[in-house]
Design a protein around this motif. Structure first.
Motif, mmCIF file in Angstrom:
data_model
loop_
_atom_site.group_PDB
_atom_site.id
_atom_site.type_symbol
_atom_site.label_atom_id
_atom_site.label_comp_id
_atom_site.label_asym_id
_atom_site.label_seq_id
_atom_site.Cartn_x
_atom_site.Cartn_y
_atom_site.Cartn_z
ATOM 1 N N ALA A 179 0.848 -1.203 0.000
ATOM 2 C CA ALA A 179 0.000 0.000 0.000
ATOM 3 C C ALA A 179 0.874 1.239 0.000
ATOM 4 O O ALA A 179 2.023 1.209 0.452
ATOM 5 C CB ALA A 179 -0.928 0.000 1.214
ATOM 6 N N THR A 180 0.306 2.326 -0.509
ATOM 7 C CA THR A 180 0.962 3.623 -0.422
ATOM 8 C C THR A 180 0.155 4.531 0.494
ATOM 9 O O THR A 180 -1.069 4.400 0.599
ATOM 10 C CB THR A 180 1.064 4.296 -1.800
ATOM 11 N N TYR A 201 1.131 6.373 8.122
ATOM 12 C CA TYR A 201 2.206 5.557 7.552
ATOM 13 C C TYR A 201 2.977 4.814 8.640
ATOM 14 O O TYR A 201 3.226 3.609 8.531
ATOM 15 C CB TYR A 201 3.146 6.446 6.741
ATOM 16 N N ARG A 202 3.343 5.523 9.701
ATOM 17 C CA ARG A 202 4.119 4.896 10.783
ATOM 18 C C ARG A 202 3.321 3.803 11.479
ATOM 19 O O ARG A 202 3.875 2.789 11.907
ATOM 20 C CB ARG A 202 4.557 5.961 11.774
ATOM 21 N N GLU A 240 3.037 -3.424 10.309
ATOM 22 C CA GLU A 240 2.485 -4.698 9.848
ATOM 23 C C GLU A 240 2.554 -4.892 8.341
ATOM 24 O O GLU A 240 2.600 -6.024 7.859
ATOM 25 C CB GLU A 240 1.026 -4.815 10.306
ATOM 26 N N PHE A 241 2.564 -3.801 7.587
ATOM 27 C CA PHE A 241 2.499 -3.896 6.126
ATOM 28 C C PHE A 241 3.734 -3.273 5.487
ATOM 29 O O PHE A 241 4.415 -2.429 6.079
ATOM 30 C CB PHE A 241 1.244 -3.186 5.604
ATOM 31 N N ASP A 242 4.000 -3.709 4.232
ATOM 32 C CA ASP A 242 5.044 -3.065 3.430
ATOM 33 C C ASP A 242 4.411 -1.871 2.722
ATOM 34 O O ASP A 242 3.734 -2.029 1.700
ATOM 35 C CB ASP A 242 5.624 -4.060 2.417
ATOM 36 N N VAL A 243 4.612 -0.692 3.292
ATOM 37 C CA VAL A 243 3.975 0.516 2.772
ATOM 38 C C VAL A 243 5.042 1.556 2.444
ATOM 39 O O VAL A 243 6.155 1.508 2.967
ATOM 40 C CB VAL A 243 2.958 1.108 3.776
ATOM 41 N N VAL A 244 4.690 2.491 1.575
ATOM 42 C CA VAL A 244 5.570 3.616 1.268
ATOM 43 C C VAL A 244 4.797 4.911 1.456
ATOM 44 O O VAL A 244 3.568 4.956 1.307
ATOM 45 C CB VAL A 244 6.135 3.544 -0.165
ATOM 46 N N TYR A 245 5.543 5.956 1.788
ATOM 47 C CA TYR A 245 4.994 7.307 1.937
ATOM 48 C C TYR A 245 5.568 8.137 0.800
ATOM 49 O O TYR A 245 6.767 8.110 0.544
ATOM 50 C CB TYR A 245 5.414 7.878 3.291
ATOM 51 N N ILE A 291 -3.718 4.855 -0.299
ATOM 52 C CA ILE A 291 -4.439 5.480 0.806
ATOM 53 C C ILE A 291 -4.142 6.973 0.765
ATOM 54 O O ILE A 291 -2.989 7.386 0.917
ATOM 55 C CB ILE A 291 -4.002 4.882 2.154
ATOM 56 N N THR A 292 -5.172 7.759 0.513
ATOM 57 C CA THR A 292 -4.980 9.201 0.362
ATOM 58 C C THR A 292 -5.543 9.943 1.565
ATOM 59 O O THR A 292 -6.676 9.704 1.995
ATOM 60 C CB THR A 292 -5.660 9.699 -0.925
ATOM 61 N N ILE A 293 -4.719 10.826 2.081
ATOM 62 C CA ILE A 293 -5.130 11.697 3.182
ATOM 63 C C ILE A 293 -5.519 13.031 2.555
ATOM 64 O O ILE A 293 -4.686 13.720 1.952
ATOM 65 C CB ILE A 293 -3.984 11.879 4.214
ATOM 66 N N ASP A 294 -6.811 13.374 2.661
ATOM 67 C CA ASP A 294 -7.338 14.547 1.964
ATOM 68 C C ASP A 294 -8.058 15.474 2.945
ATOM 69 O O ASP A 294 -7.955 15.317 4.169
ATOM 70 C CB ASP A 294 -8.255 14.107 0.821
ATOM 71 N N HIS A 295 -8.803 16.430 2.403
ATOM 72 C CA HIS A 295 -9.490 17.402 3.248
ATOM 73 C C HIS A 295 -10.485 16.736 4.195
ATOM 74 O O HIS A 295 -10.608 17.138 5.372
ATOM 75 C CB HIS A 295 -10.204 18.453 2.379
ATOM 76 N N GLN A 296 -11.187 15.728 3.699
ATOM 77 C CA GLN A 296 -12.180 15.080 4.549
ATOM 78 C C GLN A 296 -11.523 14.336 5.710
ATOM 79 O O GLN A 296 -12.101 14.219 6.794
ATOM 80 C CB GLN A 296 -13.038 14.117 3.725
#
Length: 280
Positions: free
Chosen positions: A187-188, A206-207, A212-217, A239-244
């Motif tokens: 996941a990103t 992300y942290r 548990e997962f192989d993720v990138v930021y 996974i997007t962090i947006d205004h909502q």
């Protein structure tokens, strides 16, 4: 350098007990894609039927043929592109009593990925003759010369076939549709904008996930370019962090293959990913 692109398994067995093989009971209903000697087409047949019709010599052989076919299916190769082709006397090695090649259909034609050979007593029998040392073992009170069933896999060919079958052009979008359990990056985590408070909130998520997962930021480029970049390398979920997110602690989860987007609560994200990635 051959050891870096060739993988082999040598299965030692008592030839008198090749049909007394409890592991095979779990795969008897599994359907193999067999192309016996002299046949132009593939037979889709259960292991049980293949044994009863003597297409395959023993439960032990059926088990390992099923195991290797299942391996490539789980790696994303469609069943209809897989066949286990039986080799005749002119094709198989001189020592093989029975030989099957697992082959995959590609843009280059059928490619052999795994050679499956019943080597009989050739190996230990040869050692015994040349060394003068007895190579038999005691099995249930009887001296037995173990036979060998060998599976020899071409790693580079296998990787090529997996990549070719996973790479797609979808509406001018390059997508590497690796099965989620194979994806090197699972996941990103992408802040919509590369500024506060988006970046700090994304870094916090992300942290949490990287335990548990192989993720990138990633904050480099527009969100559309980042989606495209990670589609190309096979990341199943963005996974997007947006205004909502800043308002209600939900994130946008985007699926690579369908581009469908869902809102998922931060507190539910871990379980959501476990379910989608089939982890745990």
């Amino acid at each position: 350098m051959r050891e870096f692109y060739q993988a082999e398994i040598e299965v030692f067995f008592n030839p008198k007990k090749a049909n007394d093989f409890a592991k095979a009971d779990s795969i008897l209903d599994y359907r193999l894609r067999l192309q016996p000697i002299g046949e132009d087409s593939v037979k889709d047949v259960s292991c049980k039927d293949a044994l009863e019709s003597r297409l395959i010599s023993s439960k032990l052989v059926a088990y390992y043929l099923a195991l290797i076919q299942q391996f490539y299916e789980k790696a994303g190769i469609p069943r209809e592109k897989i066949r286990l082709r039986e080799l005749d006397e002119d094709e198989r090695a001189f020592y093989a009593a029975e030989a099957w090649d697992l082959e995959v259909e590609t843009s280059l034609g059928w490619i052999e990925l795994v050679a499956c050979n019943n080597r009989g007593e050739h190996d230990l029998g040869g050692h015994e003759r040349l060394s003068g040392q007895e190579m038999t073992v005691l099995d249930d009170g009887e001296r037995v010369l173990p036979n060998v069933f060998e599976l020899s896999m071409g790693i580079d060919r296998s990787l090529y076939c997996i990549l070719e079958n996973s790479l797609h052009l979808v509406n001018n979008r390059i997508v590497l549709k690796l099965p989620p359990h194979l994806a090197p990056i699972q996941a990103t985590v992408l802040p919509l904008l590369s500024k506060e408070p988006f970046t700090s909130e994304a870094m916090r998520i992300y942290r949490s996930l990287k335990q548990e997962f192989d993720v990138v930021y990633d904050v480099s480029g527009s969100i559309g370019r980042r989606y495209a970049r990670y589609d190309e390398i096979g990341v199943p979920v963005d996974i997007t962090i947006d205004h909502q997110t800043l308002e209600d602690k939900t994130v946008t989860v985007r699926f690579r293959d369908s581009t469908i987007q869902l809102r998922v609560g931060e507190s539910d994200l871990m379980n959501f990913l476990r379910d989608h990635l089939k982890i745990g």
